[in-house]
Write an enzyme that holds these catalytic residues in place. Structure first.
Site, mmCIF file in Angstrom:
data_model
loop_
_atom_site.group_PDB
_atom_site.id
_atom_site.type_symbol
_atom_site.label_atom_id
_atom_site.label_comp_id
_atom_site.label_asym_id
_atom_site.label_seq_id
_atom_site.Cartn_x
_atom_site.Cartn_y
_atom_site.Cartn_z
ATOM 1 N N GLU A 138 -14.280 57.995 -10.156
ATOM 2 C CA GLU A 138 -14.942 57.212 -11.202
ATOM 3 C C GLU A 138 -16.331 56.836 -10.687
ATOM 4 O O GLU A 138 -16.590 55.719 -10.261
ATOM 5 C CB GLU A 138 -14.132 55.967 -11.543
ATOM 6 C CG GLU A 138 -14.641 55.246 -12.782
ATOM 7 C CD GLU A 138 -13.894 53.963 -13.075
ATOM 8 O OE1 GLU A 138 -14.354 53.227 -13.972
ATOM 9 O OE2 GLU A 138 -12.872 53.679 -12.412
ATOM 10 N N HIS A 150 -19.335 48.413 -10.623
ATOM 11 C CA HIS A 150 -19.702 49.433 -9.640
ATOM 12 C C HIS A 150 -21.005 49.055 -8.947
ATOM 13 O O HIS A 150 -21.973 48.671 -9.616
ATOM 14 C CB HIS A 150 -19.853 50.791 -10.321
ATOM 15 C CG HIS A 150 -18.555 51.362 -10.801
ATOM 16 N ND1 HIS A 150 -18.004 52.511 -10.289
ATOM 17 C CD2 HIS A 150 -17.691 50.933 -11.764
ATOM 18 C CE1 HIS A 150 -16.862 52.771 -10.904
ATOM 19 N NE2 HIS A 150 -16.658 51.825 -11.813
ATOM 20 N N GLY A 258 -4.827 43.466 -22.887
ATOM 21 C CA GLY A 258 -5.237 42.397 -23.789
ATOM 22 C C GLY A 258 -6.534 41.732 -23.395
ATOM 23 O O GLY A 258 -7.059 40.897 -24.142
ATOM 24 N N ASP A 284 -5.727 50.993 -14.820
ATOM 25 C CA ASP A 284 -6.990 50.569 -14.199
ATOM 26 C C ASP A 284 -6.723 49.461 -13.184
ATOM 27 O O ASP A 284 -7.563 48.597 -12.950
ATOM 28 C CB ASP A 284 -8.022 50.113 -15.231
ATOM 29 C CG ASP A 284 -9.445 50.100 -14.661
ATOM 30 O OD1 ASP A 284 -9.705 50.822 -13.688
ATOM 31 O OD2 ASP A 284 -10.302 49.350 -15.178
ATOM 32 N N GLY A 319 -11.110 44.702 -13.520
ATOM 33 C CA GLY A 319 -9.908 45.500 -13.706
ATOM 34 C C GLY A 319 -8.708 44.603 -13.897
ATOM 35 O O GLY A 319 -8.833 43.414 -14.204
#
Length: 386
Positions: A138, A150, A258, A284, A319
């Site tokens: 990723e 990131h 959610g 994730d 995440g």
């Protein structure tokens, strides 16, 4: 063993599943249908699941770590932790996964890829542990405007030369690469990756619908965590996600915790997609999955885990710490879809998205039994012991 009165996602009615002595699915036939003369005699063990759903285990195409280990931090000194992670994921209902390496230095990419390649080659078939099916990179070819958590210092231009640099000697273990297609208008990088047999997923991107369509035409076939790290759907500018939703051959990964996507948007995405194609669930999950709430390291920074959600100290969503099958339970609990489709989104759909066979005769019988409580509407699962 015969499993009778089973419902199987994507198969109409109730079925009998026959499993041979080697733990392989021999046949799946409608209840009440006799098998041919060539079939072996029925085994003595019969399990009546009374209409519960039977599926293969989950496949997690995007998981960043577990039990406190972030996969980009893998090295020779931490390789010994992988067996425990694979056992943990197996106990969470996952048959296979793609360890995901988020944007980091080239040195760390290569070190982690070397460890994962060696470990994957050593895994024993049939062991009660999730198997590494390849690696998901990723990054680092992401749009800085949509980089999310990131690190900016490790994002690099998308060129064929840089792709070769990142892959190094480890192209064979890489299964998926997430990239922002607008960073390479020529499309040469996507073509190069596809020539290597690597699935290209679009994400962390500002791509327009037109740019996305061009990338799909060159072979990109997936979208990383739909809705997140990309322009919002707009009625005049549908963007990357809009182009993906209407494309018949593109799969969208979805985080069903959610927090990343609200239930209404999940409902919208699923209503717009085909039953057997279009969407699959990912966790994730970050390194703290399997650990209690608290503060944990994230590269050189820290993140707080609370109620299964991971955020950086500035509030940026990083995440989750929820396993894959929690998303299945959520979809049913929130009345977004029925049990059959929710189960398929984590078991059948991700397999199809990365070119693996769905449930059929000839496959190892690593099976989950799902029960829907009619009184509470809650969906639960357990591994079937053969």
């Amino acid at each position: 063993m015969d499993i009778i009165n089973a419902r199987v996602p994507g198969w109409e009615g109730r079925h009998r599943i026959r499993i041979d002595g080697l733990g392989v699915i021999r046949s799946i036939v409608p209840a009440g249908v006799a098998e041919g003369q060539s079939e072996a005699p029925a085994p003595p063990a019969v399990v009546d699941v009374s209409g519960d759903w039977i599926s293969l285990g989950g496949v997690d195409v995007q998981i960043n770590g577990a039990l406190g280990l972030a996969f980009p931090d893998l090295g020779p000194d931490s390789a010994h932790r992988l067996p425990a992670i694979c056992e943990f994921l197996w106990n969470q209902g996952v048959d296979g996964f793609l360890p995901t390496l988020v944007t980091t230095s080239i040195e760390k990419f290569h070190r982690a890829l070397a460890v994962l390649a060696d470990f994957a080659a050593s895994q024993r078939a049939g062991a009660p542990a999730a198997r590494i099916l390849g690696v998901h990179l990723e990054g680092p070819f992401l749009n800085p405007e949509k980089r999310g958590a990131h690190p900016a210092e490790h994002i690099i231009p998308l060129t064929v030369e840089n792709v070769k640099w990142v892959l190094g000697d480890y192209a064979g273990i890489v299964k998926v690469v997430t990239l922002a297609p607008e960073l390479d208008p020529t499309g040469e990088a996507i073509s190069y990756l596809r020539a290597l047999g690597i699935t290209v997923s679009l994400g962390h991107s500002m791509a327009t619908a037109e740019a996305a369509r061009e990338a799909f035409a060159r072979g990109a076939s997936m979208v990383t965590h739909a809705f997140n790290a990309m322009p919002a759907l707009h009625h005049r500018q549908p963007g990357l996600l809009g182009a993906a939703i209407v494309h018949p051959d593109v799969w969208c990964g979805l985080i069903a915790d959610g927090e990343h996507v609200c239930p209404t948007a999940m409902d919208l995405l699923l209503r717009a997609s085909f039953y057997e194609k279009g969407v699959f669930l990912v966790s994730d999950a970050l390194a703290p999955v399997g650990l209690p709430d608290g503060v944990y390291p994230w590269d050189t920074r820290q993140m707080e885990v609370r109620g299964g959600t991971c955020r950086l100290q500035d509030g940026t969503l990083a995440g989750t710490a929820l396993p894959l099958l929690a998303g299945v339970e959520n979809l049913v609990k929130w009345d977004i879809c029925g049990a059959e489709r929710a189960i398929a989104l984590a078991t059948e759909a991700p397999r199809r998205a990365i070119g693996l066979p769905a449930m059929a005769a000839g496959q190892p019988a690593h099976l989950l039994r799902w029960h829907l409580d009619e009184a509470t509407g809650e969906l639960s699962w357990q591994r079937l012991k053969l």
